[in-house]
Design a protein around this motif. Structure first.
Motif, PDB file in Angstrom:
ATOM      1  N   ILE A 190       0.840  -1.203   0.000  1.00  0.00           N
ATOM      2  CA  ILE A 190       0.000   0.000   0.000  1.00  0.00           C
ATOM      3  C   ILE A 190       0.877   1.257   0.000  1.00  0.00           C
ATOM      4  O   ILE A 190       0.660   2.187  -0.787  1.00  0.00           O
ATOM      5  CB  ILE A 190      -0.949  -0.001   1.227  1.00  0.00           C
ATOM      6  CG1 ILE A 190      -2.006  -1.097   1.070  1.00  0.00           C
ATOM      7  CG2 ILE A 190      -1.600   1.366   1.420  1.00  0.00           C
ATOM      8  CD1 ILE A 190      -2.884  -1.304   2.305  1.00  0.00           C
ATOM      9  N   LEU A 191       1.876   1.288   0.886  1.00  0.00           N
ATOM     10  CA  LEU A 191       2.727   2.486   0.964  1.00  0.00           C
ATOM     11  C   LEU A 191       3.467   2.705  -0.357  1.00  0.00           C
ATOM     12  O   LEU A 191       3.581   3.842  -0.836  1.00  0.00           O
ATOM     13  CB  LEU A 191       3.727   2.353   2.123  1.00  0.00           C
ATOM     14  CG  LEU A 191       3.105   2.363   3.524  1.00  0.00           C
ATOM     15  CD1 LEU A 191       4.170   2.060   4.580  1.00  0.00           C
ATOM     16  CD2 LEU A 191       2.437   3.707   3.821  1.00  0.00           C
ATOM     17  N   THR A 192       3.960   1.623  -0.946  1.00  0.00           N
ATOM     18  CA  THR A 192       4.709   1.747  -2.202  1.00  0.00           C
ATOM     19  C   THR A 192       3.805   2.288  -3.310  1.00  0.00           C
ATOM     20  O   THR A 192       4.197   3.190  -4.073  1.00  0.00           O
ATOM     21  CB  THR A 192       5.275   0.375  -2.624  1.00  0.00           C
ATOM     22  OG1 THR A 192       6.044  -0.152  -1.551  1.00  0.00           O
ATOM     23  CG2 THR A 192       6.170   0.497  -3.850  1.00  0.00           C
ATOM     24  N   GLN A 193       2.591   1.760  -3.392  1.00  0.00           N
ATOM     25  CA  GLN A 193       1.675   2.196  -4.456  1.00  0.00           C
ATOM     26  C   GLN A 193       1.178   3.621  -4.202  1.00  0.00           C
ATOM     27  O   GLN A 193       0.988   4.391  -5.150  1.00  0.00           O
ATOM     28  CB  GLN A 193       0.487   1.235  -4.550  1.00  0.00           C
ATOM     29  CG  GLN A 193       0.864  -0.177  -4.952  1.00  0.00           C
ATOM     30  CD  GLN A 193       1.436  -0.247  -6.371  1.00  0.00           C
ATOM     31  OE1 GLN A 193       2.649  -0.147  -6.561  1.00  0.00           O
ATOM     32  NE2 GLN A 193       0.578  -0.393  -7.344  1.00  0.00           N
ATOM     33  N   MET A 194       0.958   3.975  -2.936  1.00  0.00           N
ATOM     34  CA  MET A 194       0.499   5.348  -2.645  1.00  0.00           C
ATOM     35  C   MET A 194       1.573   6.362  -3.026  1.00  0.00           C
ATOM     36  O   MET A 194       1.257   7.496  -3.413  1.00  0.00           O
ATOM     37  CB  MET A 194       0.100   5.495  -1.173  1.00  0.00           C
ATOM     38  CG  MET A 194      -1.261   4.865  -0.868  1.00  0.00           C
ATOM     39  SD  MET A 194      -1.715   4.968   0.870  1.00  0.00           S
ATOM     40  CE  MET A 194      -2.162   6.718   1.021  1.00  0.00           C
ATOM     41  N   GLU A 195       2.842   5.964  -2.904  1.00  0.00           N
ATOM     42  CA  GLU A 195       3.917   6.871  -3.352  1.00  0.00           C
ATOM     43  C   GLU A 195       3.806   7.160  -4.843  1.00  0.00           C
ATOM     44  O   GLU A 195       4.280   8.195  -5.325  1.00  0.00           O
ATOM     45  CB  GLU A 195       5.287   6.248  -3.073  1.00  0.00           C
ATOM     46  CG  GLU A 195       5.743   6.441  -1.654  1.00  0.00           C
ATOM     47  CD  GLU A 195       6.884   5.495  -1.323  1.00  0.00           C
ATOM     48  OE1 GLU A 195       7.575   5.018  -2.247  1.00  0.00           O
ATOM     49  OE2 GLU A 195       7.061   5.236  -0.125  1.00  0.00           O
ATOM     50  N   GLN A 196       3.191   6.221  -5.581  1.00  0.00           N
ATOM     51  CA  GLN A 196       3.013   6.426  -7.026  1.00  0.00           C
ATOM     52  C   GLN A 196       1.749   7.235  -7.319  1.00  0.00           C
ATOM     53  O   GLN A 196       1.373   7.398  -8.476  1.00  0.00           O
ATOM     54  CB  GLN A 196       2.899   5.075  -7.752  1.00  0.00           C
ATOM     55  CG  GLN A 196       4.001   4.082  -7.447  1.00  0.00           C
ATOM     56  CD  GLN A 196       5.375   4.620  -7.801  1.00  0.00           C
ATOM     57  OE1 GLN A 196       5.560   5.233  -8.839  1.00  0.00           O
ATOM     58  NE2 GLN A 196       6.320   4.415  -6.893  1.00  0.00           N
ATOM     59  N   GLY A 197       1.057   7.662  -6.271  1.00  0.00           N
ATOM     60  CA  GLY A 197      -0.105   8.520  -6.472  1.00  0.00           C
ATOM     61  C   GLY A 197      -1.433   7.789  -6.441  1.00  0.00           C
ATOM     62  O   GLY A 197      -2.493   8.401  -6.637  1.00  0.00           O
TER      63      GLY A 197
END
Ligand code: HSE
Length: 347
Positions: A190-197
Protein backbone atom coordinates in the motif's frame (compact mmCIF):
# COMPACT_ATOMS: atom_id res chain seq x y z
CA UNK A 1 15.19 -44.25 -6.96
CA UNK A 2 14.87 -43.70 -3.21
CA UNK A 3 11.77 -44.96 -1.40
CA UNK A 4 8.80 -42.67 -1.57
CA UNK A 5 6.88 -41.59 1.52
CA UNK A 6 3.26 -40.61 1.05
CA UNK A 7 1.87 -37.74 3.11
CA UNK A 8 -1.90 -37.36 3.06
CA UNK A 9 -2.84 -33.77 3.73
CA UNK A 10 -6.01 -32.31 5.19
CA UNK A 11 -6.33 -28.64 4.24
CA UNK A 12 -8.46 -26.38 6.36
CA UNK A 13 -9.06 -23.24 4.33
CA UNK A 14 -8.74 -22.89 0.58
CA UNK A 15 -8.05 -19.19 0.15
CA UNK A 16 -4.92 -17.64 -1.33
CA UNK A 17 -2.52 -19.85 0.65
CA UNK A 18 -4.41 -23.11 0.12
CA UNK A 19 -4.73 -22.42 -3.59
CA UNK A 20 -1.04 -21.48 -3.72
CA UNK A 21 -0.16 -24.84 -2.20
CA UNK A 22 -2.49 -26.63 -4.64
CA UNK A 23 -0.82 -24.84 -7.59
CA UNK A 24 2.62 -25.97 -6.45
CA UNK A 25 1.40 -29.56 -6.05
CA UNK A 26 -0.31 -29.44 -9.44
CA UNK A 27 2.75 -28.05 -11.20
CA UNK A 28 5.57 -29.87 -9.44
CA UNK A 29 4.12 -32.70 -7.38
CA UNK A 30 5.88 -35.28 -9.56
CA UNK A 31 9.15 -33.40 -9.35
CA UNK A 32 8.90 -33.22 -5.55
CA UNK A 33 8.40 -36.97 -5.52
CA UNK A 34 11.37 -37.64 -7.80
CA UNK A 35 13.66 -35.14 -6.11
CA UNK A 36 12.76 -35.57 -2.45
CA UNK A 37 10.87 -38.87 -2.25
CA UNK A 38 7.63 -37.32 -1.01
CA UNK A 39 4.26 -38.14 -2.53
CA UNK A 40 2.04 -35.27 -1.34
CA UNK A 41 -1.69 -35.92 -1.66
CA UNK A 42 -4.48 -33.59 -0.70
CA UNK A 43 -7.07 -35.99 0.69
CA UNK A 44 -9.40 -33.40 2.21
CA UNK A 45 -10.26 -29.73 1.91
CA UNK A 46 -12.53 -28.12 4.48
CA UNK A 47 -13.89 -24.65 3.89
CA UNK A 48 -16.34 -22.63 5.90
CA UNK A 49 -18.76 -21.80 3.07
CA UNK A 50 -17.39 -23.27 -0.12
CA UNK A 51 -17.77 -26.99 0.37
CA UNK A 52 -15.84 -29.81 2.03
CA UNK A 53 -14.40 -32.73 0.10
CA UNK A 54 -12.66 -35.93 1.13
CA UNK A 55 -11.21 -38.76 -0.89
CA UNK A 56 -8.87 -41.16 0.79
CA UNK A 57 -6.83 -41.76 -2.37
CA UNK A 58 -6.24 -38.05 -2.97
CA UNK A 59 -7.92 -35.21 -4.85
CA UNK A 60 -6.29 -33.82 -7.98
CA UNK A 61 -5.15 -30.27 -7.11
CA UNK A 62 -5.96 -29.19 -10.68
CA UNK A 63 -9.58 -30.23 -10.13
CA UNK A 64 -9.77 -28.20 -6.92
CA UNK A 65 -8.25 -25.16 -8.60
CA UNK A 66 -10.47 -25.41 -11.69
CA UNK A 67 -13.57 -25.67 -9.52
CA UNK A 68 -12.67 -22.55 -7.58
CA UNK A 69 -11.70 -20.66 -10.72
CA UNK A 70 -14.95 -21.57 -12.48
CA UNK A 71 -17.51 -21.48 -9.69
CA UNK A 72 -15.82 -19.90 -6.68
CA UNK A 73 -16.47 -23.02 -4.60
CA UNK A 74 -15.94 -26.79 -4.30
CA UNK A 75 -19.56 -27.78 -3.80
CA UNK A 76 -20.00 -29.36 -7.24
CA UNK A 77 -17.11 -31.76 -6.84
CA UNK A 78 -17.67 -35.44 -6.03
CA UNK A 79 -16.69 -36.73 -2.59
CA UNK A 80 -18.58 -34.00 -0.73
CA UNK A 81 -18.78 -34.46 3.02
CA UNK A 82 -21.10 -32.79 5.40
CA UNK A 83 -18.37 -32.80 8.03
CA UNK A 84 -17.08 -30.02 10.25
CA UNK A 85 -13.28 -29.66 10.34
CA UNK A 86 -13.27 -31.45 13.70
CA UNK A 87 -15.00 -34.46 12.11
CA UNK A 88 -12.49 -34.46 9.28
CA UNK A 89 -9.55 -34.36 11.68
CA UNK A 90 -10.97 -37.26 13.68
CA UNK A 91 -12.26 -39.39 10.80
CA UNK A 92 -10.04 -38.88 7.76
CA UNK A 93 -7.17 -41.23 6.94
CA UNK A 94 -4.46 -38.59 6.89
CA UNK A 95 -0.96 -37.74 8.09
CA UNK A 96 -0.76 -33.94 8.21
CA UNK A 97 -3.15 -31.14 9.06
CA UNK A 98 -2.37 -28.06 6.96
CA UNK A 99 -4.18 -25.29 8.84
CA UNK A 100 -4.81 -22.28 6.61
CA UNK A 101 -8.05 -20.83 7.92
CA UNK A 102 -8.40 -17.08 8.45
CA UNK A 103 -6.16 -15.62 11.14
CA UNK A 104 -7.93 -14.56 14.32
CA UNK A 105 -5.61 -12.63 16.61
CA UNK A 106 -8.22 -12.16 19.34
CA UNK A 107 -8.15 -15.75 20.59
CA UNK A 108 -6.59 -17.81 17.79
CA UNK A 109 -9.82 -19.73 17.22
CA UNK A 110 -11.03 -21.90 15.66
CA UNK A 111 -7.56 -22.69 14.30
CA UNK A 112 -6.00 -23.40 17.69
CA UNK A 113 -8.65 -25.99 18.51
CA UNK A 114 -8.08 -27.66 15.14
CA UNK A 115 -4.33 -27.80 15.80
CA UNK A 116 -4.85 -29.27 19.30
CA UNK A 117 -7.29 -31.86 17.97
CA UNK A 118 -4.94 -32.82 15.16
CA UNK A 119 -2.07 -33.36 17.59
CA UNK A 120 -4.37 -35.46 19.78
CA UNK A 121 -5.26 -37.52 16.69
CA UNK A 122 -1.69 -38.27 15.71
CA UNK A 123 -1.49 -35.82 12.82
CA UNK A 124 1.54 -33.65 12.15
CA UNK A 125 0.55 -29.98 11.88
CA UNK A 126 1.78 -27.31 9.50
CA UNK A 127 0.27 -23.87 9.53
CA UNK A 128 0.74 -20.37 8.19
CA UNK A 129 -1.91 -19.13 10.60
CA UNK A 130 -0.52 -16.53 12.98
CA UNK A 131 -3.31 -16.87 15.55
CA UNK A 132 -2.33 -20.20 17.11
CA UNK A 133 1.39 -19.50 16.88
CA UNK A 134 1.40 -15.94 18.23
CA UNK A 135 -1.05 -16.74 21.02
CA UNK A 136 -0.58 -20.39 22.00
CA UNK A 137 2.84 -21.58 20.86
CA UNK A 138 4.18 -22.94 24.20
CA UNK A 139 1.15 -25.17 24.68
CA UNK A 140 1.10 -26.35 21.06
CA UNK A 141 4.81 -27.09 21.09
CA UNK A 142 4.40 -29.10 24.28
CA UNK A 143 1.54 -31.11 22.77
CA UNK A 144 3.55 -31.78 19.60
CA UNK A 145 6.64 -32.80 21.55
CA UNK A 146 4.66 -35.10 23.84
CA UNK A 147 2.98 -36.75 20.84
CA UNK A 148 6.26 -36.87 18.88
CA UNK A 149 4.69 -34.98 16.00
CA UNK A 150 5.96 -32.17 13.81
CA UNK A 151 4.62 -28.65 14.27
CA UNK A 152 5.67 -26.36 11.40
CA UNK A 153 4.94 -22.66 11.18
CA UNK A 154 7.58 -21.13 8.89
CA UNK A 155 4.83 -19.43 6.86
CA UNK A 156 3.72 -17.28 9.79
CA UNK A 157 6.58 -14.79 9.23
CA UNK A 158 7.59 -13.58 5.73
CA UNK A 159 5.50 -16.33 4.10
CA UNK A 160 7.87 -18.75 2.34
CA UNK A 161 11.00 -16.65 2.81
CA UNK A 162 12.78 -18.61 5.54
CA UNK A 163 12.93 -15.94 8.24
CA UNK A 164 12.41 -18.32 11.14
CA UNK A 165 14.46 -21.20 9.74
CA UNK A 166 17.41 -18.95 8.90
CA UNK A 167 17.58 -17.59 12.41
CA UNK A 168 16.66 -20.80 14.19
CA UNK A 169 18.97 -23.15 12.38
CA UNK A 170 21.54 -21.33 10.26
CA UNK A 171 22.22 -18.69 12.92
CA UNK A 172 22.17 -21.23 15.77
CA UNK A 173 25.11 -20.46 18.04
CA UNK A 174 24.76 -16.71 17.59
CA UNK A 175 22.92 -14.61 20.12
CA UNK A 176 20.32 -12.37 18.51
CA UNK A 177 20.01 -9.07 20.33
CA UNK A 178 17.72 -7.22 17.96
CA UNK A 179 15.39 -7.96 15.05
CA UNK A 180 13.94 -5.26 12.85
CA UNK A 181 12.31 -5.15 9.50
CA UNK A 182 9.32 -4.93 7.24
CA UNK A 183 7.16 -7.96 7.99
CA UNK A 184 3.77 -7.05 6.54
CA UNK A 185 3.42 -7.31 2.78
CA UNK A 186 0.05 -5.59 2.51
CA UNK A 187 1.08 -2.35 4.18
CA UNK A 188 4.37 -2.23 2.32
CA UNK A 189 2.50 -2.73 -0.94
CA UNK A 190 0.00 0.00 0.00
CA UNK A 191 2.73 2.49 0.96
CA UNK A 192 4.71 1.75 -2.20
CA UNK A 193 1.68 2.20 -4.46
CA UNK A 194 0.50 5.35 -2.65
CA UNK A 195 3.92 6.87 -3.35
CA UNK A 196 3.01 6.43 -7.03
CA UNK A 197 -0.11 8.52 -6.47
CA UNK A 198 -2.70 5.74 -6.18
CA UNK A 199 -5.48 5.99 -3.61
CA UNK A 200 -5.48 4.06 -0.35
CA UNK A 201 -8.83 2.38 -1.08
CA UNK A 202 -7.83 1.25 -4.59
CA UNK A 203 -4.50 -0.09 -3.43
CA UNK A 204 -6.00 -1.96 -0.49
CA UNK A 205 -8.52 -3.59 -2.84
CA UNK A 206 -5.67 -4.65 -5.12
CA UNK A 207 -3.72 -6.06 -2.15
CA UNK A 208 -6.79 -8.14 -1.30
CA UNK A 209 -7.17 -9.30 -4.89
CA UNK A 210 -3.51 -10.34 -4.99
CA UNK A 211 -3.96 -12.43 -1.84
CA UNK A 212 -1.64 -10.33 0.34
CA UNK A 213 -4.19 -9.00 2.80
CA UNK A 214 -5.84 -10.93 5.60
CA UNK A 215 -9.55 -11.83 5.32
CA UNK A 216 -10.07 -8.85 7.61
CA UNK A 217 -7.48 -6.37 6.31
CA UNK A 218 -7.78 -4.13 9.38
CA UNK A 219 -5.34 -6.59 10.97
CA UNK A 220 -2.78 -5.55 8.35
CA UNK A 221 -3.29 -1.79 8.19
CA UNK A 222 -3.62 -1.33 11.96
CA UNK A 223 -0.38 -3.19 12.57
CA UNK A 224 -1.79 -6.26 14.35
CA UNK A 225 -0.41 -8.66 11.75
CA UNK A 226 3.09 -7.18 12.08
CA UNK A 227 2.73 -7.20 15.87
CA UNK A 228 1.81 -10.90 15.80
CA UNK A 229 4.92 -11.58 13.74
CA UNK A 230 7.03 -9.57 16.20
CA UNK A 231 5.64 -11.75 19.01
CA UNK A 232 6.47 -14.93 17.08
CA UNK A 233 10.00 -13.70 16.33
CA UNK A 234 10.56 -12.68 19.96
CA UNK A 235 9.20 -15.88 21.46
CA UNK A 236 10.73 -18.32 18.98
CA UNK A 237 14.12 -16.69 18.48
CA UNK A 238 14.78 -14.65 21.63
CA UNK A 239 13.23 -16.92 24.23
CA UNK A 240 10.70 -14.26 25.21
CA UNK A 241 7.17 -14.69 26.51
CA UNK A 242 5.46 -11.77 24.82
CA UNK A 243 1.75 -11.37 24.19
CA UNK A 244 0.21 -9.26 21.47
CA UNK A 245 -0.68 -6.60 24.03
CA UNK A 246 3.02 -6.23 24.97
CA UNK A 247 3.81 -4.82 21.50
CA UNK A 248 3.76 -1.03 21.19
CA UNK A 249 1.72 -0.82 18.00
CA UNK A 250 0.68 1.75 15.46
CA UNK A 251 -0.52 0.94 11.93
CA UNK A 252 -0.49 2.94 8.73
CA UNK A 253 -4.05 4.26 8.86
CA UNK A 254 -2.84 7.66 10.04
CA UNK A 255 -0.65 8.09 6.95
CA UNK A 256 -2.22 10.13 4.16
CA UNK A 257 -1.21 11.00 0.62
CA UNK A 258 0.02 14.34 2.06
CA UNK A 259 2.27 12.79 4.72
CA UNK A 260 3.62 10.34 2.16
CA UNK A 261 4.26 13.17 -0.30
CA UNK A 262 5.94 15.26 2.42
CA UNK A 263 8.34 12.39 3.14
CA UNK A 264 9.04 11.96 -0.56
CA UNK A 265 9.80 15.67 -0.95
CA UNK A 266 12.32 15.39 1.91
CA UNK A 267 14.05 12.39 0.31
CA UNK A 268 12.45 9.94 2.74
CA UNK A 269 9.96 7.11 2.69
CA UNK A 270 7.46 5.74 5.22
CA UNK A 271 7.83 2.09 6.18
CA UNK A 272 5.99 0.07 8.81
CA UNK A 273 8.88 -1.18 10.90
CA UNK A 274 8.64 -4.03 13.37
CA UNK A 275 11.34 -4.17 16.00
CA UNK A 276 12.20 -6.65 18.75
CA UNK A 277 15.05 -5.91 21.09
CA UNK A 278 16.62 -6.81 24.41
CA UNK A 279 16.45 -4.25 27.17
CA UNK A 280 18.24 -5.58 30.24
CA UNK A 281 16.56 -8.86 31.12
CA UNK A 282 13.49 -8.01 29.08
CA UNK A 283 12.59 -8.43 25.42
CA UNK A 284 10.49 -5.61 24.00
CA UNK A 285 8.71 -5.20 20.68
CA UNK A 286 7.16 -2.42 18.65
CA UNK A 287 5.48 -1.82 15.31
CA UNK A 288 5.61 1.78 14.11
CA UNK A 289 5.39 3.70 10.84
CA UNK A 290 8.87 5.16 10.45
CA UNK A 291 10.31 7.72 8.03
CA UNK A 292 13.52 6.38 6.55
CA UNK A 293 16.04 8.21 4.37
CA UNK A 294 16.17 6.77 0.85
CA UNK A 295 19.71 5.62 1.56
CA UNK A 296 18.48 3.30 4.34
CA UNK A 297 18.57 -0.37 3.21
CA UNK A 298 14.92 -0.94 4.17
CA UNK A 299 13.76 2.12 2.18
CA UNK A 300 14.39 0.28 -1.08
CA UNK A 301 12.26 -2.73 -0.13
CA UNK A 302 9.03 -2.14 -2.09
CA UNK A 303 5.73 -3.84 -2.83
CA UNK A 304 4.80 -6.99 -0.92
CA UNK A 305 8.48 -7.79 -0.40
CA UNK A 306 9.59 -8.07 3.22
CA UNK A 307 13.00 -7.71 4.83
CA UNK A 308 14.36 -8.62 8.20
CA UNK A 309 17.69 -7.85 9.86
CA UNK A 310 18.99 -9.98 12.70
CA UNK A 311 21.61 -8.27 14.84
CA UNK A 312 23.87 -11.00 16.17
CA UNK A 313 26.90 -11.11 18.44
CA UNK A 314 29.10 -13.23 16.15
CA UNK A 315 28.12 -12.07 12.64
CA UNK A 316 26.88 -8.54 13.17
CA UNK A 317 23.83 -7.77 11.06
CA UNK A 318 22.38 -10.48 8.83
CA UNK A 319 19.58 -9.36 6.49
CA UNK A 320 17.08 -11.47 4.58
CA UNK A 321 14.91 -9.96 1.84
CA UNK A 322 12.14 -11.83 0.04
CA UNK A 323 8.46 -12.40 -0.57
CA UNK A 324 6.34 -11.55 2.43
CA UNK A 325 2.84 -12.45 1.34
CA UNK A 326 0.83 -14.04 -1.44
CA UNK A 327 -0.59 -17.43 -2.29
CA UNK A 328 2.37 -19.04 -3.98
CA UNK A 329 4.86 -17.67 -1.45
CA UNK A 330 2.76 -18.99 1.43
CA UNK A 331 2.08 -22.26 -0.37
CA UNK A 332 5.84 -22.67 -0.64
CA UNK A 333 6.16 -22.17 3.14
CA UNK A 334 3.97 -25.24 3.60
CA UNK A 335 6.11 -27.22 1.14
CA UNK A 336 9.30 -26.18 2.94
CA UNK A 337 7.86 -27.32 6.28
CA UNK A 338 6.74 -30.62 4.75
CA UNK A 339 10.25 -31.21 3.45
CA UNK A 340 11.76 -30.37 6.83
CA UNK A 341 9.26 -32.71 8.47
CA UNK A 342 10.22 -35.42 6.00
CA UNK A 343 13.90 -34.96 6.83
CA UNK A 344 13.20 -35.14 10.55
CA UNK A 345 10.50 -37.78 10.65
CA UNK A 346 10.31 -39.44 7.25
CA UNK A 347 11.46 -42.90 6.46
N1 HSE B 1 -1.46 -10.30 5.39
C1 HSE B 1 -0.11 -10.72 5.55
C2 HSE B 1 0.81 -9.67 4.95
C3 HSE B 1 0.08 -12.05 4.89
O1 HSE B 1 0.33 -8.81 4.23
O2 HSE B 1 2.01 -9.70 5.21
C4 HSE B 1 1.37 -12.72 5.18
O3 HSE B 1 1.52 -13.01 6.54
Amino acid sequence: MADTTTYRLILIGFGAAGQGLARILRDRGSWLEQRYGVDLRIVAVCTRNRGTVYNTTGIDPAVLLDAVAQTGHLRNLPDQRDWAPEDMIERADADVLVELSATNLADGEPATSYVRLALENNLHVITANKGPIALHLPELRRLATEAQLYLGYEGTVMSGTPALRLAWSSLAGCEISEIRGIVNGTTNYILTQMEQGLSYADVLAEAQRLGYAEADPSGDVEGYDAAAKAVILANVLMNAHLSLSDVERMGITTLTRDTIEAARAAGERWKLIARVWREGEQVRASVQPTRLPLSHPLAGVGGATNAITYTTDLLGDVTLIGAGAGGTATGFAIISDILEMHLLWGR
